[in-house]
Design a protein around this motif. Structure first.
Motif, PDB file in Angstrom:
ATOM      1  N   VAL A  56      -7.895   0.307  -7.966  1.00 49.60           N
ATOM      2  CA  VAL A  56      -7.324   1.987  -7.547  1.00 49.60           C
ATOM      3  C   VAL A  56      -6.986   1.913  -9.043  1.00 49.60           C
ATOM      4  CG1 VAL A  56      -5.460   3.852  -7.842  1.00 49.60           C
ATOM      5  CG2 VAL A  56      -6.487   2.078  -5.868  1.00 49.60           C
ATOM      6  N   GLY A  57      -6.999   3.154 -10.344  1.00 46.85           N
ATOM      7  CA  GLY A  57      -6.880   2.945 -11.753  1.00 46.85           C
ATOM      8  C   GLY A  57      -6.585   4.528 -11.814  1.00 46.85           C
ATOM      9  N   ARG A  58      -6.077   5.028 -12.915  1.00 43.06           N
ATOM     10  CA  ARG A  58      -6.120   5.780 -13.527  1.00 43.06           C
ATOM     11  C   ARG A  58      -6.910   7.078 -13.799  1.00 43.06           C
ATOM     12  NH1 ARG A  58      -2.373   4.905 -18.526  1.00 43.06           N
ATOM     13  NH2 ARG A  58      -4.057   3.771 -20.427  1.00 43.06           N
ATOM     14  N   THR A  59      -8.250   5.994 -14.112  1.00 45.78           N
ATOM     15  CA  THR A  59      -9.188   6.572 -14.946  1.00 45.78           C
ATOM     16  C   THR A  59     -10.289   6.418 -14.276  1.00 45.78           C
ATOM     17  OG1 THR A  59      -8.004   6.691 -17.252  1.00 45.78           O
ATOM     18  CG2 THR A  59     -10.513   6.722 -17.194  1.00 45.78           C
ATOM     19  N   ALA A  90      -5.785   5.480  -0.871  1.00 42.25           N
ATOM     20  CA  ALA A  90      -6.536   3.904  -0.946  1.00 42.25           C
ATOM     21  C   ALA A  90      -5.732   2.947   0.290  1.00 42.25           C
ATOM     22  CB  ALA A  90      -6.628   3.592  -2.308  1.00 42.25           C
ATOM     23  N   LEU A  91      -4.697   3.375   0.289  1.00 37.69           N
ATOM     24  CA  LEU A  91      -3.881   2.848   1.191  1.00 37.69           C
ATOM     25  C   LEU A  91      -4.300   2.962   2.693  1.00 37.69           C
ATOM     26  CD1 LEU A  91      -0.227   2.394   0.035  1.00 37.69           C
ATOM     27  CD2 LEU A  91      -1.633   0.735  -0.245  1.00 37.69           C
ATOM     28  N   THR A  92      -4.734   4.829   2.538  1.00 39.14           N
ATOM     29  CA  THR A  92      -4.780   4.959   4.046  1.00 39.14           C
ATOM     30  C   THR A  92      -5.742   4.533   4.677  1.00 39.14           C
ATOM     31  OG1 THR A  92      -3.024   6.877   3.628  1.00 39.14           O
ATOM     32  CG2 THR A  92      -5.273   7.485   5.459  1.00 39.14           C
ATOM     33  N   THR A  93      -7.299   4.756   3.248  1.00 37.24           N
ATOM     34  CA  THR A  93      -8.199   3.801   3.754  1.00 37.24           C
ATOM     35  C   THR A  93      -8.825   3.556   3.919  1.00 37.24           C
ATOM     36  OG1 THR A  93      -9.422   6.335   2.598  1.00 37.24           O
ATOM     37  CG2 THR A  93     -11.090   4.426   2.832  1.00 37.24           C
ATOM     38  N   CYS A  94      -8.164   1.876   3.249  1.00 40.36           N
ATOM     39  CA  CYS A  94      -8.752   0.872   3.220  1.00 40.36           C
ATOM     40  C   CYS A  94      -7.526  -0.452   4.107  1.00 40.36           C
ATOM     41  CB  CYS A  94      -8.389   0.404   1.789  1.00 40.36           C
ATOM     42  SG  CYS A  94      -9.536   0.331   0.343  1.00 40.36           S
ATOM     43  N   ARG A  95      -6.498   0.453   4.315  1.00 41.04           N
ATOM     44  CA  ARG A  95      -6.113  -0.313   5.073  1.00 41.04           C
ATOM     45  C   ARG A  95      -5.413  -1.710   5.194  1.00 41.04           C
ATOM     46  NH1 ARG A  95      -4.309   2.875   9.673  1.00 41.04           N
ATOM     47  NH2 ARG A  95      -3.826   0.721  10.687  1.00 41.04           N
ATOM     48  N   PRO A  96      -5.090  -2.770   3.728  1.00 38.93           N
ATOM     49  CA  PRO A  96      -4.780  -4.190   2.956  1.00 38.93           C
ATOM     50  C   PRO A  96      -3.879  -4.321   4.635  1.00 38.93           C
ATOM     51  CG  PRO A  96      -4.027  -2.138   1.217  1.00 38.93           C
ATOM     52  CD  PRO A  96      -5.040  -1.002   2.456  1.00 38.93           C
ATOM     53  N   PRO A 133       4.261   3.037  -5.998  1.00 35.76           N
ATOM     54  CA  PRO A 133       3.444   1.957  -5.216  1.00 35.76           C
ATOM     55  C   PRO A 133       3.729   1.305  -4.253  1.00 35.76           C
ATOM     56  CG  PRO A 133       2.730   1.860  -7.614  1.00 35.76           C
ATOM     57  CD  PRO A 133       3.945   2.430  -7.451  1.00 35.76           C
ATOM     58  N   ILE A 134       4.326   0.413  -5.383  1.00 41.33           N
ATOM     59  CA  ILE A 134       5.114  -0.799  -4.361  1.00 41.33           C
ATOM     60  C   ILE A 134       5.231   0.167  -3.251  1.00 41.33           C
ATOM     61  CG2 ILE A 134       6.535  -3.067  -4.179  1.00 41.33           C
ATOM     62  CD1 ILE A 134       5.305  -3.698  -7.214  1.00 41.33           C
ATOM     63  N   LYS A 135       6.705   0.361  -3.219  1.00 43.35           N
ATOM     64  CA  LYS A 135       7.813   1.495  -2.593  1.00 43.35           C
ATOM     65  C   LYS A 135       6.183   2.166  -1.192  1.00 43.35           C
ATOM     66  CE  LYS A 135      11.074   4.457  -1.538  1.00 43.35           C
ATOM     67  NZ  LYS A 135      12.430   5.464  -2.633  1.00 43.35           N
ATOM     68  N   GLN A 136       5.226   2.296  -1.595  1.00 39.48           N
ATOM     69  CA  GLN A 136       4.573   2.970  -0.660  1.00 39.48           C
ATOM     70  C   GLN A 136       3.624   1.820   0.133  1.00 39.48           C
ATOM     71  OE1 GLN A 136       2.624   5.118  -3.847  1.00 39.48           O
ATOM     72  NE2 GLN A 136       2.156   7.099  -2.433  1.00 39.48           N
ATOM     73  N   ALA A 137       3.245   1.074  -0.491  1.00 43.04           N
ATOM     74  CA  ALA A 137       2.472  -0.177  -0.121  1.00 43.04           C
ATOM     75  C   ALA A 137       4.116  -0.889   1.479  1.00 43.04           C
ATOM     76  CB  ALA A 137       2.483  -1.203  -0.765  1.00 43.04           C
ATOM     77  N   ILE A 138       4.875  -0.825   0.780  1.00 43.55           N
ATOM     78  CA  ILE A 138       5.976  -1.555   1.029  1.00 43.55           C
ATOM     79  C   ILE A 138       6.422  -0.913   3.238  1.00 43.55           C
ATOM     80  CG2 ILE A 138       8.205  -2.088   2.076  1.00 43.55           C
ATOM     81  CD1 ILE A 138       8.201  -3.101  -0.920  1.00 43.55           C
ATOM     82  N   ALA A 139       6.112   0.481   3.045  1.00 39.73           N
ATOM     83  CA  ALA A 139       6.018   1.511   4.061  1.00 39.73           C
ATOM     84  C   ALA A 139       4.770   1.725   4.853  1.00 39.73           C
ATOM     85  CB  ALA A 139       6.067   2.524   3.324  1.00 39.73           C
ATOM     86  N   ALA A 140       4.123   1.023   4.007  1.00 38.38           N
ATOM     87  CA  ALA A 140       3.138   0.526   4.809  1.00 38.38           C
ATOM     88  C   ALA A 140       2.424  -0.478   6.133  1.00 38.38           C
ATOM     89  CB  ALA A 140       1.259   1.178   3.775  1.00 38.38           C
TER      90      ALA A 140
END
Length: 379
Positions: free
Chosen positions: A34-37, A60-66, A81-88
């Motif tokens: 994932v990137g901004r551009t 990306a978190l939802t689609t890739c399910r890393p 993004p880290i907070k979202q990743a931890i929640a996932a």
């Protein structure tokens, strides 16, 4: 854990590409980036043969399910993004600095502990081969009880590097975030992880930098320095963060009865005369390593009172990842341990969000610049 661990990378520059390659070498599968551009992230994904690319992190978190997320953007873009990743429920590998402030770093460390996910904090030059050698020698008593450490570096950075995240405190810039994090990690790795006290001073001796469009990769930013710095149409950005620092710390060591004194001295904009270096002193000797992050030749001073060049032990040399670049080698080393730990293999302790949060809070304290005692009235 069956099958390859899936990794999602956030960041498309030098660090993002380096993290992706490190996790692949560690046996994991890089499933997305994932990137901004849009055009940049698409190009990088194609170059690295990464199947998913995009600009929406939550998607990306939802689609890739890393299983693992690798955070490789500037520090000011880490928190959400880290907070979202931890929640996932993802394990998190994060480059330094952990965030832009001690408060947000402490919050993420707490969230990760509560969720039970593993974390790795990539202040990773503690895995430079000569640093690993020094750690072994100190543990074996080669310098006796450690007494003090000095970490000296002068980078002579170009003042006219284009204005960007490195110039802004809120974006994770500054030399404490991007130099001190490594040297503190090195000192703690060799001497002991318990930091007892710190005092420090910082200075912004840059002032401003030219604003230039199109800089996407930190490693190539020098290529964008304007040819004519006197062009009246050139716009300038104001720095609000330190480019030089001096820090003193005391570390507790299981190898010494008294706290070990550590000097961290860094001048981001001034030239060096002798080699940058790290030195470990003790009651019976000393160890000197060339290089600002201890990645050069190691020398030992012992009973013969002579500095002796020591060869790298074969097992340490064999463990150095077979990639170009000291930064890349250290990312590979840490990613390798992180993957093994997640898979349930026994590994040595490595830096986690505990260290990342602690370092960020220490940086906040140093930046206050309130350690001075006024002696102007003394006669």
């Amino acid at each position: 854990m069956a099958g390859k661990l899936k990794v999602l990378v956030y960041g498309t520059g030098f660090a993002g590409q380096g993290h992706a390659q490190a996790f692949r070498a560690a046996g994991a599968e890089v499933v997305g980036i994932v990137g901004r551009t849009p055009s940049v992230v698409s190009d990088v994904a194609a170059q690295l043969a990464i199947p998913f690319s995009g600009t929406d992190w939550q998607e990306a978190l939802t689609t890739c399910r890393p299983d693992i997320v690798s955070i490789a953007t500037p520090g000011g873009a880490h928190f959400a993004p880290i907070k979202q990743a931890i929640a996932a429920g993802c394990h998190v590998f994060c480059d330094k600095p952990m965030t832009e402030s001690g408060e947000t770093a402490a919050e993420l460390a707490s969230l990760a502990r509560a969720k039970g996910v593993k974390t790795a904090y990539a202040a990773s030059f503690r895995y430079a081969a000569s640093v690993l050698h020094a750690k072994r020698l100190v543990a074996e008593g080669a310098i006796g009880a450690p007494t003090e450490v000095e970490c000296i570096s002068h980078f002579n950075l170009e003042c006219d590097i284009p204005f960007g995240w490195s110039h802004r405190k809120e974006d994770g810039g500054g030399r404490l975030n991007n130099n001190f994090t490594h040297t503190l990690s090195i000192a703690c790795s060799v001497i002991g992880e318990t930091i007892l006290s710190v005092i420090g001073e910082v200075r912004d001796d840059l002032g401003r930098a030219p604003i230039v469009e199109g800089v996407h990769n930190f490693a190539t930013r020098r290529n964008f320095i304007p040819d004519d710095l006197n062009d009246p149409s050139l716009k300038w950005g104001e720095s609000n963060v330190e480019w030089s620092y001096t820090v003193l710390a005391k570390l507790e060591s299981p190898l010494a009865d008294q706290p070990v004194s550590v000097l961290f001295k860094h001048g981001g904009l001034v030239p060096r005369f002798h080699d940058d270096h790290i030195v470990f002193y003790g009651t019976k000797g000393a160890i000197y390593i060339k290089g600002h992050y201890g990645s050069g030749q190691l020398y030992h001073w012992g009973r013969d009172k002579v500095w002796t060049e020591l060869a790298l032990p074969h097992d340490i040399a064999a463990a150095v990842p077979d990639v170009q670049g000291e930064t890349e080698q250290c990312w590979h080393y840490l990613a390798r341990m992180f993957v093994k730990d997640i898979q349930g293999e026994a590994v040595e302790p490595y830096p986690t969000f505990h260290q990342g949060s602690q370092y960020q809070q220490i940086i906040d304290l140093i930046r206050r610049n309130d350690n001075w005692t006024d002696v102007s009235h003394l006669t």
